[in-house]
Motif scaffolding. Structure first.
Motif, PDB file in Angstrom:
ATOM      1  N   ALA A 362      25.092 -49.700 -61.454  1.00  0.00           N
ATOM      2  CA  ALA A 362      26.320 -50.448 -61.187  1.00  0.00           C
ATOM      3  C   ALA A 362      26.105 -51.492 -60.105  1.00  0.00           C
ATOM      4  O   ALA A 362      25.290 -51.318 -59.193  1.00  0.00           O
ATOM      5  N   GLN A 363      26.869 -52.588 -60.242  1.00  0.00           N
ATOM      6  CA  GLN A 363      26.950 -53.615 -59.206  1.00  0.00           C
ATOM      7  C   GLN A 363      28.418 -53.870 -58.901  1.00  0.00           C
ATOM      8  O   GLN A 363      29.251 -53.831 -59.796  1.00  0.00           O
ATOM      9  N   LEU A 382      19.560 -48.295 -53.967  1.00  0.00           N
ATOM     10  CA  LEU A 382      19.984 -49.676 -54.232  1.00  0.00           C
ATOM     11  C   LEU A 382      18.831 -50.546 -54.740  1.00  0.00           C
ATOM     12  O   LEU A 382      18.898 -51.778 -54.672  1.00  0.00           O
ATOM     13  N   GLY A 385      18.623 -54.362 -56.811  1.00  0.00           N
ATOM     14  CA  GLY A 385      19.953 -54.976 -56.837  1.00  0.00           C
ATOM     15  C   GLY A 385      21.002 -54.187 -57.592  1.00  0.00           C
ATOM     16  O   GLY A 385      22.103 -54.678 -57.821  1.00  0.00           O
ATOM     17  N   TRP A 386      20.676 -52.985 -57.993  1.00  0.00           N
ATOM     18  CA  TRP A 386      21.637 -52.132 -58.688  1.00  0.00           C
ATOM     19  C   TRP A 386      21.786 -50.826 -57.913  1.00  0.00           C
ATOM     20  O   TRP A 386      20.822 -50.334 -57.339  1.00  0.00           O
ATOM     21  N   PHE A 387      22.973 -50.248 -57.968  1.00  0.00           N
ATOM     22  CA  PHE A 387      23.150 -48.898 -57.452  1.00  0.00           C
ATOM     23  C   PHE A 387      22.823 -47.906 -58.561  1.00  0.00           C
ATOM     24  O   PHE A 387      23.330 -48.020 -59.684  1.00  0.00           O
TER      25      PHE A 387
ATOM     26  N   MET B   1      26.623 -52.908 -50.765  1.00  0.00           N
ATOM     27  CA  MET B   1      26.210 -54.010 -51.625  1.00  0.00           C
ATOM     28  C   MET B   1      27.238 -55.136 -51.537  1.00  0.00           C
ATOM     29  O   MET B   1      28.430 -54.884 -51.623  1.00  0.00           O
ATOM     30  N   VAL B   3      28.364 -58.478 -53.342  1.00  0.00           N
ATOM     31  CA  VAL B   3      28.231 -59.319 -54.526  1.00  0.00           C
ATOM     32  C   VAL B   3      29.128 -60.530 -54.300  1.00  0.00           C
ATOM     33  O   VAL B   3      30.288 -60.380 -53.922  1.00  0.00           O
TER      34      VAL B   3
END
Lengths: 515, 515
Positions: A362-363, A382, A385-387, B1, B3
Motif C-alpha cells: 500500500a501507498q 517501507l 516505496g511501498w508499505f 510515508m 505521498v
C-alpha cells in the motif's frame, strides 16, 4: 498558504462552532470519571492539560503514556498531549506489567497515566512519573485552564509524531508505530468522508481508544461536532442500552463486538424488548475478516448499516472501505453480506498492489513514517516505496480480499496475537518438545488461540498446566484457550511448520481461507 | 510515508473501483461533445491527453488554457493537464478577446483550447498554439490512450500549481490565482465531507467549470465514483429536466442559478407538472449572499436541501459551510432560511478572524500560494500570515456573516450599511425580481442608500411602496432614500452583480473610487 496539519484542528472547529453542544458522555463506571461535558468544557480541559504538562516540565517531543480502558480522559489526551507537540503513547491495558514496562522503556515515556482499576497491576512499572487517573492524583492535569495560566504555543509540524502506537507485533517484542499529524489528519478526514460523519452523529466508543487512536474516528466526530459516548467494557446489552439512551448513531469495533451485540439482541428479543437504532446506526468493523453471517444478521436483525474497513496500526489505519454500493441495493441480504465481507476499495488517496507472493502492498498518506528507534524494521516495512502489510490478499476489480495473515497472526476479539510469541513461551516449558500455535474459529471472538503440542519423550503435562504457564508470562488474551497433544506436527522438508495444514481441519465450512 | 497530494488521486480511485460506472453525461448541445462515458473511458482519455500533450512537446510546468462553457472535455482537462504536472488555465468564456489575450499573455499559456461556439470570438487571440474543441482539431488530444503509447511520468509536488484561475477582479486587470495540488486536494476532500458526497451522487454542472475548478466539487464527486452531468447553459427548465432525466442529486451555483430554477418551477407548477428531486437534491450555493427568501423557497417549493458555502478563488474556495444543524430541525421555514443565509462555520482546517476594520481574515490549506507573477499583490493578500478576503464580515458564535465586499459597504452619516441586508429585505417583496443596493453621493450624508430594482413580469410597485416596505423591517438609516426601476442589472459571468458598473454613473466627478 501552507498550514501544518495538526489533530488539534478537529477540536478547534468543535469549540468554535459547537461550544454548548454535548461533547462527552463519560462512562460512569470508574473513579475519576468526567461525566457530561460540552465542547467548551472539553476545550478548556485540553488547554488546561497542555498548560499543566508545560508547568510540570514536559517539553515538545516528550512521550506521555496512557494505559487505560476507554475514558473521557483518553479523549482529552488525544488533543491535550498531541495537539501541543508532545507524543501520546497509548498502551493496551490488557498487557502485563512486564510488557508495559518494555513499551515505557523503549518509547522513553516520561509520564505514565494509569487507569485507577489498573493501578495495582502496573504499580511496579518504573517510569519517571506516574499518575493514577482517579480524580485525585490527576486532578490538576484534567482541570480546566486556570485563569491567567498560559497555553504553550506549538507552531506545528505535520510530519512530527502525534502518537506512538505499539503493535502487538508478530515478533516477540512490540514495535512503536510513529503516527504523524499528517497521517492522523488525512486518515480522519477521509474516514469521516467515507463513513459520512456529520454533526448529527453520536459515536459510541466500543473500540479501544488505545487501538490506533480509535482508528481516527474520535478526531473525525470531534471535527463535525458530534457527541462521544464512552463505554469501558464491552457487552451486548450495554451497547444496546447506550444506543437507546444516548441516541447513538455510529460505532467502531472488531467483529467480536458485533457478535456480542447480536447475542444481546437475541436476549432482548426473547424478552420481547425492542432493538434500538434501526435505520439510524452504522457500524464500522475491522480487525479481522468478519463472517458474512454476522454481517447479514447485523443488517437484518438489528437493522444497522454494516461498513467494513481494513488497515493496520501502521496505516492509521484506513486503507480500504467497503460500504453498500447503489448497484447492490437490489441484492438479498445474504448476497449483500458476502459483498460486504470483502475488505473493500482503496480509500481516497490510497494505492494498493500485490507482490509476487500475494502480499498486500500500500501507498498513501495514512501510512506511518517508521517504527520508533527501529530503523532496520522500518526500512524493511517501507521497502521500495511501498508499505508491506504482511497480509496475503487478492486485489482485483477494485476490491481487496484478505486471505490470510502472512505471518500467522491470530486475531481474537480484535487483538492481534503473535503465534510466535506464544510458541516462544510454551517452548520454555520443560516438557514441551514442539509446538504450533494457531487460530481456530470461535463464535464469540472470531478466532481463538489453540496450541498444538508434542511432549518430550517421557515427559508429562496437562492442558491446564500449560495454560497456567502461559498466564504467568503473557497477557491473558494471548494464552491458549485449548491445548491439544500430538505425536508430530506437519513440517516442510526444511523443517518449517506448515500451519495452513494444521489449521485446515478446524476451518472446514468456515469463511476464512486457510492457505 | 509521505505521498505528494495530486488531484489525479480522485480519478485514480474512480477508475480502480468504478470502471464500468457512468461517469459523464456530456451536454449534447455542441459539436465535439463526448456523449456518455464510463470511468474506464474517462481514464483512458485522460491518459491519452497527457500522452498527446507530451508528444506535442508540452512539458511539466507549461500552461494550457481552456476557454469554454461547461463540457466533458473540461472535466478531462482537470486531470489530463493538471494530473501530469502541467498547469491548467481555465478562462471565463464570457470575457472579450482582449481580456482573454491579457490572460493568455500574462500566464504564458502555450496552448489554448477553445470551445467551437467561441471560435470566432477568440479567433484573433495570439498564442503559440490553438485548438478548437470541435472533435476535429482536437481529435487526437481527447482520444483514448493509443495502444503502445506511453504516459509521461510525473512524481508530483503538492505545492506545485494544478491551475491558475484568473479572478474576475474588480480592479482593472485580473490576477492569476495559483491553486496548488495541496490546496485543491484538501478543499475537495473537506468539501466532499461537509456536503456528504457519496458514490450515489449525480452532480449537475450548473456552476461554470472555469470558476475555481467548479469549487472542487468535480474532484470530490469523481473520487467517490459519482456521475457528472454537464449543462452548458443555465435556465430553470433545463436544470429541472436534467434533475428529472438523469437522477441528479447535487448541484452547485450562485443564488441567481437557484432563482432561475425557482422561476422554472413556477412555470411547471402553473402547467400542473411535477418538480423533480424532492428530498433527494441538495444545492450548494456561494458566490453571493443569497436572499433568505430564495433559500426558503428552494427548501419549501422545491423540497431541495440548501447548503451555503463561502470563499473566494484565492481559497479554492471552501472557507465556511452552513448546513442545517440538528438544533434547527424544529424551526419554521422562514427562520431556518434566515439561519442558512449566513455564510456559515469554518470548514475543517480553516481558522477565521476579523481585523480592526471588520475585514474577514482566514488561514487554511485551501488558501492559494500567491498570484502568478504578482509578488507585491501576493504579499499584500497574505500579509501577517493571514489571507485578507476583502470582505467585510461579522464572525461570532462560530458563524460568519458577510456584510458586504469592503468596498460595497455604504457609509451614510457615519453609519455602515450592508447593501446585502437591504437587498435581502427588498427580495421579500412579492413584486421584486432583482435588486441591487448601492451608495450614491449625497451632499448631507456623504453617501446615501439607493435601490435599483427589476420588477417581476407583470408586477407593479412604486418607489414609496418599496421604501415603506423597508422601513417596516429595517433601521431608518438603512432604508433607500431613492428607488429606480430597471429592465436588467449588470452581472458578471458567474452571476454576481457588478456594483462598480452600477455605481459609476452616479459618481462621475466625485472622489469615491467606484471600482
Amino acid at each position: 498558504m501552507k498550514v501544518e496539519l495538526n489533530v488539534l484542528d478537529f477540536l478547534y472547529r468543535a469549540v468554535e462552532v459547537f461550544p454548548q453542544r454535548l461533547a462527552l458522555v463519560d462512562d460512569p463506571g470508574v473513579q475519576g470519571t468526567l461525566g457530561r461535558l460540552t465542547y467548551a468544557e472539553i476545550g478548556q480541559r485540553v488547554k488546561g492539560m497542555a498548560s499543566t504538562l508545560d508547568a510540570m516540565g514536559y517539553k515538545v517531543g516528550d512521550r506521555i503514556g496512557i494505559v487505560s480502558p476507554n475514558a473521557g480522559k483518553f479523549l482529552i489526551s488525544y488533543f491535550g498531549v498531541s495537539g501541543y507537540g508532545r507524543i501520546l503513547v497509548p498502551i493496551n491495558y490488557r498487557l502485563n506489567a512486564e510488557e508495559v514496562q518494555y513499551i515505557v522503556g523503549h518509547s522513553g515515556t516520561r509520564l505514565l497515566l494509569i487507569d485507577p482499576e489498573y493501578a495495582d497491576v502496573f504499580s511496579g512499572v518504573k517510569v519517571e512519573q506516574k499518575l493514577i487517573l482517579d480524580g485525585t492524583e490527576d486532578k490538576e492535569l484534567f482541570a480546566p485552564l486556570r485563569e491567567g495560566a498560559s497555553v504553550p504555543e506549538w507552531l506545528g509540524d505535520e510530519d512530527f509524531a502525534c502518537s506512538i502506537n505499539y503493535t502487538s507485533g508478530t515478533t516477540s517484542r512490540p514495535k512503536g508505530v510513529q503516527m504523524t499529524h499528517r497521517n492522523a489528519w488525512l486518515n480522519a478526514s477521509t474516514l469521516g468522508w467515507h463513513t459520512t460523519v456529520t454533526d448529527r452523529d453520536v459515536l459510541l466508543h466500543t473500540l479501544p481508544m488505545f487501538h490506533c487512536n480509535g482508528w481516527g474516528m474520535p478526531y473525525a466526530v470531534t471535527g463535525m461536532g458530534g457527541t462521544h459516548v464512552v463505554q469501558r467494557k464491552i457487552d451486548g446489552e450495554s451497547i444496546l442500552s447506550n444506543v437507546e439512551q444516548e441516541g447513538v448513531t455510529l460505532a467502531c469495533g472488531a467483529p467480536a463486538v458485533w457478535a456480542a451485540t447480536l447475542q444481546g439482541a437475541e436476549k432482548r428479543a426473547s424478552e420481547g424488548r425492542t432493538i434500538p437504532g434501526r435505520d439510524l446506526m452504522r457500524v464500522v468493523a475491522a480487525g479481522a475478516p468478519p463472517p458474512s453471517r454476522t454481517i447479514e444478521r447485523i443488517q437484518g436483525e438489528l437493522g444497522w448499516e454494516f461498513i467494513q474497513i481494513y488497515g493496520l496500526t501502521e496505516t492509521s489505519p484506513l486503507l480500504t472501505v467497503n460500504r453498500r454500493l447503489k448497484e447492490w441495493d437490489s441484492m438479498d441480504r445474504a448476497e449483500l453480506a458476502r459483498k460486504l465481507a470483502m475488505a473493500g476499495t482503496p480509500s481516497i488517496g490510497v494505492k494498493l498492489a500485490e507482490d509476487a507472493d500475494g502480499e498486500v502492498l500500500a501507498q498513501g498518506n495514512q501510512i506511518f513514517k517508521g517504527y520508533w528507534e527501529q530503523p532496520e524494521e522500518s526500512a524493511k516495512a517501507l521497502a521500495n516505496g511501498w508499505f508491506h502489510t504482511g497480509d496475503g490478499g487478492l486485489y482485483q476489480d477494485g476490491y481487496l480480499r484478505i486471505l490470510d495473515r502472512k505471518k500467522d497472526v491470530i486475531i481474537t476479539g480484535g487483538e492481534n496475537v503473535s503465534s510466535i510469541e506464544v510458541e516462544d513461551v510454551l517452548f520454555q516449558h520443560p516438557s514441551v518438545a514442539e509446538v504450533a500455535v494457531i487460530g481456530v474459529p470461535d463464535p464469540k471472538w472470531g478466532e481463538t488461540v489453540k496450541a498444538l503440542v508434542v511432549l518430550k519423550a517421557g515427559a508429562t503435562a496437562t492442558e491446564r498446566e500449560l495454560q497456567d504457564f502461559c498466564r504467568e508470562r503473557l497477557a491473558h488474551f494471548k494464552c491458549p484457550t485449548s491445548v491439544e497433544f500430538r505425536d508430530e506436527l506437519a513440517r516442510t522438508a526444511t523443517g518449517k511448520l506448515q500451519k495452513f495444514k494444521l489449521r485446515a481441519p478446524y476451518w472446514e465450512g468456515h469463511d476464512r481461507l486457510v492457505n
